[in-house]
Design an enzyme around this catalytic site. Sequence first.
Site, PDB file in Angstrom:
ATOM      1  N   HIS A  91       1.945   1.164   1.172  1.00  0.00           N
ATOM      2  CA  HIS A  91       1.289   2.262   0.448  1.00  0.00           C
ATOM      3  C   HIS A  91      -0.207   2.035   0.370  1.00  0.00           C
ATOM      4  O   HIS A  91      -0.687   0.909   0.446  1.00  0.00           O
ATOM      5  CB  HIS A  91       1.866   2.420  -0.966  1.00  0.00           C
ATOM      6  CG  HIS A  91       1.792   1.187  -1.800  1.00  0.00           C
ATOM      7  ND1 HIS A  91       2.713   0.181  -1.694  1.00  0.00           N
ATOM      8  CD2 HIS A  91       0.921   0.796  -2.750  1.00  0.00           C
ATOM      9  CE1 HIS A  91       2.407  -0.790  -2.552  1.00  0.00           C
ATOM     10  NE2 HIS A  91       1.310  -0.443  -3.196  1.00  0.00           N
TER      11      HIS A  91
ATOM     12  N   HIS B 279      -3.591   3.061  -2.089  1.00  0.00           N
ATOM     13  CA  HIS B 279      -4.070   3.554  -3.377  1.00  0.00           C
ATOM     14  C   HIS B 279      -5.321   4.392  -3.140  1.00  0.00           C
ATOM     15  O   HIS B 279      -6.207   3.982  -2.383  1.00  0.00           O
ATOM     16  CB  HIS B 279      -4.515   2.390  -4.269  1.00  0.00           C
ATOM     17  CG  HIS B 279      -3.434   1.430  -4.635  1.00  0.00           C
ATOM     18  ND1 HIS B 279      -2.835   1.421  -5.867  1.00  0.00           N
ATOM     19  CD2 HIS B 279      -2.850   0.423  -3.942  1.00  0.00           C
ATOM     20  CE1 HIS B 279      -1.943   0.450  -5.921  1.00  0.00           C
ATOM     21  NE2 HIS B 279      -1.925  -0.172  -4.768  1.00  0.00           N
TER      22      HIS B 279
HETATM   23  P1  5GP Z   1       0.773  -2.600  -5.416  1.00  0.00           P
HETATM   24  O1  5GP Z   1       0.663  -3.537  -6.577  1.00  0.00           O
HETATM   25  O2  5GP Z   1       2.071  -2.882  -4.707  1.00  0.00           O
HETATM   26  O3  5GP Z   1      -0.406  -2.543  -4.505  1.00  0.00           O
HETATM   27  O4  5GP Z   1       0.855  -1.153  -6.021  1.00  0.00           O
HETATM   28  C1  5GP Z   1       1.982  -0.618  -6.613  1.00  0.00           C
HETATM   29  C2  5GP Z   1       1.510   0.478  -7.528  1.00  0.00           C
HETATM   30  O5  5GP Z   1       2.644   1.199  -7.943  1.00  0.00           O
HETATM   31  C3  5GP Z   1       0.828  -0.022  -8.803  1.00  0.00           C
HETATM   32  O6  5GP Z   1      -0.486   0.521  -8.882  1.00  0.00           O
HETATM   33  C4  5GP Z   1       1.720   0.450  -9.925  1.00  0.00           C
HETATM   34  O7  5GP Z   1       0.983   0.896 -11.019  1.00  0.00           O
HETATM   35  C5  5GP Z   1       2.508   1.568  -9.285  1.00  0.00           C
HETATM   36  N1  5GP Z   1       3.862   1.749  -9.770  1.00  0.00           N
HETATM   37  C6  5GP Z   1       4.765   0.791 -10.105  1.00  0.00           C
HETATM   38  N2  5GP Z   1       5.949   1.348 -10.433  1.00  0.00           N
HETATM   39  C7  5GP Z   1       5.772   2.687 -10.316  1.00  0.00           C
HETATM   40  C8  5GP Z   1       6.653   3.790 -10.525  1.00  0.00           C
HETATM   41  O8  5GP Z   1       7.816   3.673 -10.892  1.00  0.00           O
HETATM   42  N3  5GP Z   1       6.142   5.024 -10.288  1.00  0.00           N
HETATM   43  C9  5GP Z   1       4.843   5.218  -9.885  1.00  0.00           C
HETATM   44  N4  5GP Z   1       4.454   6.468  -9.699  1.00  0.00           N
HETATM   45  N5  5GP Z   1       3.995   4.204  -9.687  1.00  0.00           N
HETATM   46  C10 5GP Z   1       4.455   2.953  -9.883  1.00  0.00           C
END
Ligand code: 5GP
Length: 146
Positions: free
Chosen positions: A107, A109
């Site tokens: 993903h 951001h």
């Molecule tokens: P990462 O840490 O893997 O780069 O980003 C994961 C993102 O997913 C984080 O910014 C976190 O806030 C978001 N996130 C975690 N769980 C959920 C969820 O259940 N729904 C949504 N919409 N975002 C989520």
Amino acid sequence: MSLSAEYDPNNIFAKIVRGEMPSVKVFEDEIALAFMDIFPQSEGHTLVIPRKSKATNLLSADAAELGPLIERVQRVANGVVKALSPDGVRVMQINGAPAGQTVFHLHFHIIPVFEGTPLKRHAGERADPARLESLAAKIRAGIAAK
Ligand code: 5GP
């Protein structure tokens, strides 16, 4: 989770793609899905994920899927900018738990940056659902207007 870990089809974003978990969507097509981050670092923090990929991160992604995906990232980022008029926008992508990754489905951001407003911590504070809905409505309109 290490950089080379196996993809878990029951990760939270896979469940969102399958409609098994709710999300506040702003864009979707056959390639990608974009929805509001529920622990946003700023107002309008949006996530863009591939719909069909089984990649945990950028490094393990099939190179052929990246071109179409980054086009969607650009489209959603332009929509966020159109909708919210931030002073800047951070496009972020994290690989591996030691780097801060918390969800192991590739993903990107999109984090609008407003001068004078510090970003909140990563995956920290849960957003007010009504606020997310109202931001999403603006972002959908911003994407449609592009
Ligand atoms: P990462 O840490 O893997 O780069 O980003 C994961 C993102 O997913 C984080 O910014 C976190 O806030 C978001 N996130 C975690 N769980 C959920 C969820 O259940 N729904 C949504 N919409 N975002 C989520």
